[in-house]
Write a protein that holds these residues in place. Structure first.
Motif, PDB file in Angstrom:
ATOM      1  N   ARG A 186       0.842  -1.200   0.000  1.00 26.79           N
ATOM      2  CA  ARG A 186       0.000   0.000   0.000  1.00 26.79           C
ATOM      3  C   ARG A 186       0.881   1.256   0.000  1.00 26.79           C
ATOM      4  O   ARG A 186       0.692   2.193   0.782  1.00 26.79           O
ATOM      5  N   GLU A 232      -6.651   9.507  -6.102  1.00 27.62           N
ATOM      6  CA  GLU A 232      -7.813   9.151  -5.300  1.00 27.62           C
ATOM      7  C   GLU A 232      -8.213   7.688  -5.495  1.00 27.62           C
ATOM      8  O   GLU A 232      -8.951   7.128  -4.693  1.00 27.62           O
ATOM      9  N   ARG A 233      -7.702   7.044  -6.541  1.00 29.92           N
ATOM     10  CA  ARG A 233      -7.988   5.628  -6.794  1.00 29.92           C
ATOM     11  C   ARG A 233      -6.954   4.694  -6.161  1.00 29.92           C
ATOM     12  O   ARG A 233      -7.085   3.469  -6.271  1.00 29.92           O
ATOM     13  N   PRO A 235      -5.171   3.586  -2.723  1.00 31.66           N
ATOM     14  CA  PRO A 235      -5.245   3.698  -1.261  1.00 31.66           C
ATOM     15  C   PRO A 235      -3.883   3.484  -0.579  1.00 31.66           C
ATOM     16  O   PRO A 235      -3.642   2.495   0.100  1.00 31.66           O
ATOM     17  N   GLU A 237      -0.552   4.278   1.956  1.00 28.25           N
ATOM     18  CA  GLU A 237      -0.305   4.637   3.359  1.00 28.25           C
ATOM     19  C   GLU A 237       1.126   5.109   3.589  1.00 28.25           C
ATOM     20  O   GLU A 237       1.474   5.517   4.704  1.00 28.25           O
ATOM     21  N   THR A 250      -0.355   9.613   3.501  1.00 23.76           N
ATOM     22  CA  THR A 250      -1.448   8.810   2.967  1.00 23.76           C
ATOM     23  C   THR A 250      -2.174   9.487   1.814  1.00 23.76           C
ATOM     24  O   THR A 250      -1.959  10.681   1.534  1.00 23.76           O
ATOM     25  N   ARG A 251      -3.057   8.728   1.210  1.00 24.23           N
ATOM     26  CA  ARG A 251      -3.915   9.285   0.167  1.00 24.23           C
ATOM     27  C   ARG A 251      -4.714  10.470   0.692  1.00 24.23           C
ATOM     28  O   ARG A 251      -4.857  11.495  -0.008  1.00 24.23           O
TER      29      ARG A 251
END
Length: 277
Positions: A186, A232-233, A235, A237, A250-251
């Motif tokens: 992620r 925004e697509r 996710p 961290e 993060t996003r």
């Protein structure tokens, strides 16, 4: 006439040139997105760089290694290695890979795929290509900046390098700039989409975004909207820039930054992390 490779001591980018003379200038530094050298051009050959730099590495996250050089050379970039069971992937390049570093990469299984976000992250990709002959993948609009190495697969705006490891073109700071999303950890390898300010303990304290960092040129609203629509697509961290690893960016932080810059006249000033939470 034989050619050699020379590194710009100001930004660290490599270019081929004639062996009997130094290049007249650096095309990356001549661009508005980088600063000119204060004392004029200075270029080092591969032999000179090898003698002056030491390459070391560390594990930022399990299976993700960062390769960097001391003393700092050029922009001080980091080359990231993502260890994968189906073949290792390198993203961005260190300014130089010593023999010891190349041997360590070989001991880990070499490289299957090689890529980068944009010219400020290219570093010595040519060394990795010469040693391991990986599939070198870049966005089609980055090809004009790749005189020092050979692109094997020019790709369009989204491309899977390996399962769960996908390039997404965002443009903006550079033509064809891409981010790499690693679904396993992620993490977002964000190129220069985000500039992260770190404190003395390596913790992120502020974010900014820019078209040209040295001249404080902001991005347009259209460029910021494209950044936002892609990120925004994803996710994420954590973020990996071409220079450092920033845990906990993060996003949500990135989208808050873009929303702030879209709310009025865009700028390049760092915004504290607590204002983006």
């Amino acid at each position: 006439m034989p050619l050699s490779r020379y590194a710009c001591c100001n930004c660290g980018s490599w270019q081929p040139w004639f062996s009997h003379e130094r290049p007249p200038h650096c095309p990356i530094c001549m661009d508005v997105r980088n600063a000119l050298p204060e004392n004029g051009w200075e270029f080092h050959s591969a032999a000179q760089v090898s003698e002056s730099l030491e390459t070391s590495w560390y594990e930022a996250l399990p299976g993700v290694l960062g390769f960097h050089c001391t003393p700092r050379f050029g922009l001080g970039g980091t080359g990231w290695l993502l260890r994968r069971p189906e073949g290792n992937v390198a993203f961005e390049g260190a300014p130089w890979y010593s023999r010891r570093a190349l041997e360590h990469l070989a001991s880990l299984g070499g490289l299957q795929v090689l890529s980068a976000s944009h010219p400020h992250g290219f570093g010595a990709l040519w060394q990795l290509q010469e040693r391991f002959d990986p599939l070198l993948v870049l966005h089609r609009d980055a090809v004009p900046y790749t005189k020092a190495f050979q692109v094997r697969w020019p790709v369009d705006d989204e491309h899977e390098l390996a399962p769960g490891l996908t390039l997404h073109c965002v443009g903006g700071h550079y033509e064809g700039q891409c981010v790499l999303y690693d679904a396993r950890t992620r993490s977002l390898f964000c190129g220069d989409v985000l500039k992260v300010e770190l404190d003395a303990r390596g913790r992120p304290v502020a974010l900014s975004s820019h078209k040209g960092f040295h001249a404080a040129i902001p991005l347009s609203h259209g460029e910021l909207r494209r950044y936002r629509s892609v990120l925004e697509r994803l996710p994420f961290e954590n973020v990996f820039t071409p220079f450092e690893f920033a845990r906990g960016v993060t996003r949500a932080h990135a989208l808050a930054l873009f929303d702030r810059l879209l709310a009025g006249m865009p700028h390049t000033r760092p915004i504290p992390m607590e204002e983006l939470s």
